[in-house]
Design a protein around this motif. Structure first.
Motif, PDB file in Angstrom:
ATOM      1  N   UNK A 201     -16.294  -9.257   8.758  1.00 54.16           N
ATOM      2  CA  UNK A 201     -15.736  -8.600   9.947  1.00 54.16           C
ATOM      3  C   UNK A 201     -14.398  -9.283  10.222  1.00 54.16           C
ATOM      4  N   UNK A 202     -13.318  -8.813   9.584  1.00 55.71           N
ATOM      5  CA  UNK A 202     -12.028  -9.496   9.696  1.00 55.71           C
ATOM      6  C   UNK A 202     -11.538  -9.721  11.128  1.00 55.71           C
ATOM      7  N   UNK A 203     -11.899  -8.866  12.062  1.00 55.77           N
ATOM      8  CA  UNK A 203     -11.458  -9.038  13.452  1.00 55.77           C
ATOM      9  C   UNK A 203     -11.934 -10.370  14.030  1.00 55.77           C
ATOM     10  N   UNK A 204     -13.012 -10.937  13.497  1.00 56.23           N
ATOM     11  CA  UNK A 204     -13.521 -12.218  14.005  1.00 56.23           C
ATOM     12  C   UNK A 204     -12.575 -13.375  13.701  1.00 56.23           C
ATOM     13  N   UNK A 205     -11.678 -13.196  12.769  1.00 55.73           N
ATOM     14  CA  UNK A 205     -10.743 -14.267  12.415  1.00 55.73           C
ATOM     15  C   UNK A 205      -9.772 -14.542  13.559  1.00 55.73           C
ATOM     16  N   UNK A 206      -9.579 -13.572  14.437  1.00 52.69           N
ATOM     17  CA  UNK A 206      -8.617 -13.702  15.533  1.00 52.69           C
ATOM     18  C   UNK A 206      -9.225 -14.300  16.805  1.00 52.69           C
ATOM     19  N   UNK A 207     -10.496 -14.642  16.793  1.00 52.93           N
ATOM     20  CA  UNK A 207     -11.149 -15.158  17.997  1.00 52.93           C
ATOM     21  C   UNK A 207     -10.505 -16.448  18.482  1.00 52.93           C
ATOM     22  N   UNK A 208     -10.457 -16.595  19.788  1.00 57.44           N
ATOM     23  CA  UNK A 208      -9.998 -17.834  20.430  1.00 57.44           C
ATOM     24  C   UNK A 208     -11.259 -18.559  20.916  1.00 57.44           C
TER      25      UNK A 208
ATOM     26  N   UNK B   7     -13.841 -21.716  22.265  1.00 61.44           N
ATOM     27  CA  UNK B   7     -13.908 -22.498  23.503  1.00 61.44           C
ATOM     28  C   UNK B   7     -13.175 -23.838  23.391  1.00 61.44           C
ATOM     29  N   UNK B   8     -13.071 -24.385  22.191  1.00 59.51           N
ATOM     30  CA  UNK B   8     -12.357 -25.643  21.978  1.00 59.51           C
ATOM     31  C   UNK B   8     -11.483 -25.520  20.732  1.00 59.51           C
ATOM     32  N   UNK B   9     -10.474 -26.339  20.643  1.00 56.69           N
ATOM     33  CA  UNK B   9      -9.548 -26.264  19.505  1.00 56.69           C
ATOM     34  C   UNK B   9     -10.181 -26.764  18.207  1.00 56.69           C
ATOM     35  N   UNK B  10     -11.238 -27.584  18.300  1.00 54.14           N
ATOM     36  CA  UNK B  10     -11.873 -28.106  17.084  1.00 54.14           C
ATOM     37  C   UNK B  10     -13.193 -27.386  16.755  1.00 54.14           C
ATOM     38  N   UNK B  11     -13.401 -26.221  17.351  1.00 56.57           N
ATOM     39  CA  UNK B  11     -14.648 -25.474  17.112  1.00 56.57           C
ATOM     40  C   UNK B  11     -14.700 -24.962  15.674  1.00 56.57           C
ATOM     41  N   UNK B  12     -15.886 -25.007  15.068  1.00 54.93           N
ATOM     42  CA  UNK B  12     -16.025 -24.395  13.743  1.00 54.93           C
ATOM     43  C   UNK B  12     -15.982 -22.865  13.867  1.00 54.93           C
ATOM     44  N   UNK B  13     -15.617 -22.200  12.786  1.00 56.70           N
ATOM     45  CA  UNK B  13     -15.641 -20.735  12.810  1.00 56.70           C
ATOM     46  C   UNK B  13     -17.097 -20.269  12.805  1.00 56.70           C
ATOM     47  N   UNK B  14     -17.316 -19.100  13.362  1.00 57.27           N
ATOM     48  CA  UNK B  14     -18.663 -18.528  13.404  1.00 57.27           C
ATOM     49  C   UNK B  14     -19.097 -18.156  11.993  1.00 57.27           C
ATOM     50  N   UNK B  15     -20.301 -18.585  11.638  1.00 57.61           N
ATOM     51  CA  UNK B  15     -20.877 -18.240  10.335  1.00 57.61           C
ATOM     52  C   UNK B  15     -21.992 -17.215  10.522  1.00 57.61           C
ATOM     53  N   UNK B  16     -22.442 -16.668   9.420  1.00 58.48           N
ATOM     54  CA  UNK B  16     -23.594 -15.765   9.448  1.00 58.48           C
ATOM     55  C   UNK B  16     -24.787 -16.509  10.047  1.00 58.48           C
ATOM     56  N   UNK B  17     -24.976 -17.761   9.686  1.00 58.07           N
ATOM     57  CA  UNK B  17     -26.086 -18.569  10.213  1.00 58.07           C
ATOM     58  C   UNK B  17     -25.999 -18.700  11.733  1.00 58.07           C
ATOM     59  N   UNK B  18     -24.801 -18.942  12.271  1.00 59.59           N
ATOM     60  CA  UNK B  18     -24.640 -19.040  13.723  1.00 59.59           C
ATOM     61  C   UNK B  18     -25.106 -17.760  14.412  1.00 59.59           C
ATOM     62  N   UNK B  19     -24.725 -16.611  13.856  1.00 54.77           N
ATOM     63  CA  UNK B  19     -25.152 -15.331  14.440  1.00 54.77           C
ATOM     64  C   UNK B  19     -26.664 -15.193  14.368  1.00 54.77           C
ATOM     65  N   UNK B  20     -27.228 -15.565  13.240  1.00 60.84           N
ATOM     66  CA  UNK B  20     -28.660 -15.414  12.991  1.00 60.84           C
ATOM     67  C   UNK B  20     -29.509 -16.311  13.897  1.00 60.84           C
ATOM     68  N   UNK B  21     -28.980 -17.458  14.268  1.00 61.05           N
ATOM     69  CA  UNK B  21     -29.744 -18.431  15.058  1.00 61.05           C
ATOM     70  C   UNK B  21     -29.322 -18.478  16.526  1.00 61.05           C
ATOM     71  N   UNK B  22     -28.583 -17.479  16.968  1.00 59.02           N
ATOM     72  CA  UNK B  22     -28.092 -17.427  18.354  1.00 59.02           C
ATOM     73  C   UNK B  22     -27.274 -18.671  18.685  1.00 59.02           C
ATOM     74  N   UNK B  23     -26.521 -19.146  17.723  1.00 58.16           N
ATOM     75  CA  UNK B  23     -25.715 -20.345  17.909  1.00 58.16           C
ATOM     76  C   UNK B  23     -24.228 -20.118  17.757  1.00 58.16           C
TER      77      UNK B  23
END
Length: 194
Positions: A68-75, A77-93
């Motif tokens: 989902x290329x649009x997710x690359x543009x997300x801002x 909560x913090x400047x050192x946050x990791x990018x969202x992964x499939x695992x994050x979506x799957x685990x509500x994280x």
């Protein structure tokens, strides 16, 4: 009303039903009554993601923006946050705020409307991978990933690759496809009377 079954070691030991699918018409619940599964659809979504992983079509630690290329543009909560992964979506994280009522209000949204939502400012309550917060949005994005990776619409993928192999031949996505005598209606308890 309800329909139930007790399964032990893959064998149905006991089944039954109680109540009505339609109180006014006194249509009794049967083993073929169809109920809205609501958030239990998340289990099918998770199965589909894991199936696609097992087939080598994605990895759980892939950045979600690969699909989902649009997710690359997300801002975040913090400047050192990791990018969202499939695992994050799957685990509500993924860091999205808890959005329990959102899912029911967005059921009719199109993929285009979902992408428009992502392209607007998506809010975060935390950076990804910090805490659990129930997210319908995260699972809607997983549905989009399933469509992108499989090349077929999410509902079709689930029906052909999950429901049919499990023998779920009467399951439906749209209640309009269910005959009235089989469709279980939702009711609320009012003044301790039905």
């Amino acid at each position: 009303g309800l329909a139930y079954g007790i399964v032990v070691d893959g064998k149905l030991l006991h089944s039954g039903n109680y109540g009505y699918t339609d109180i006014e018409k006194k249509i009794p619940v049967t083993s073929s009554s169809l109920f809205r599964i609501a958030s239990m659809s998340k289990s099918f979504t998770a199965m589909a993601i894991l199936k696609l992983r097992d087939e080598g079509k994605l990895r759980l630690d892939d950045p979600a923006y690969l699909f989902i290329p649009a997710l690359k543009k997300l801002k975040y909560a913090t400047s050192d946050a990791p990018v969202i992964t499939v695992r994050h979506l799957l685990t509500h994280g993924a860091g999205f705020p808890e959005d329990n009522p959102w899912g029911d209000r967005q059921l009719a949204d199109t993929d285009k409307e979902l992408m428009e939502l992502i392209e607007k400012k998506v809010s975060f309550s935390n950076p990804p991978d910090v805490s659990f917060e129930y997210s319908n949005l995260g699972f809607a994005l997983l549905g989009r990933i399933i469509t992108e990776v499989s090349g077929i619409p999410y509902q079709q993928y689930i029906k052909e690759n999950i429901w049919q192999p499990l023998g779920m031949k009467t399951s439906e996505w749209e209640y309009g496809n269910v005959t009235p005598e089989k469709l279980a209606h939702g009711y609320r308890w009012l003044n301790e009377q039905w």
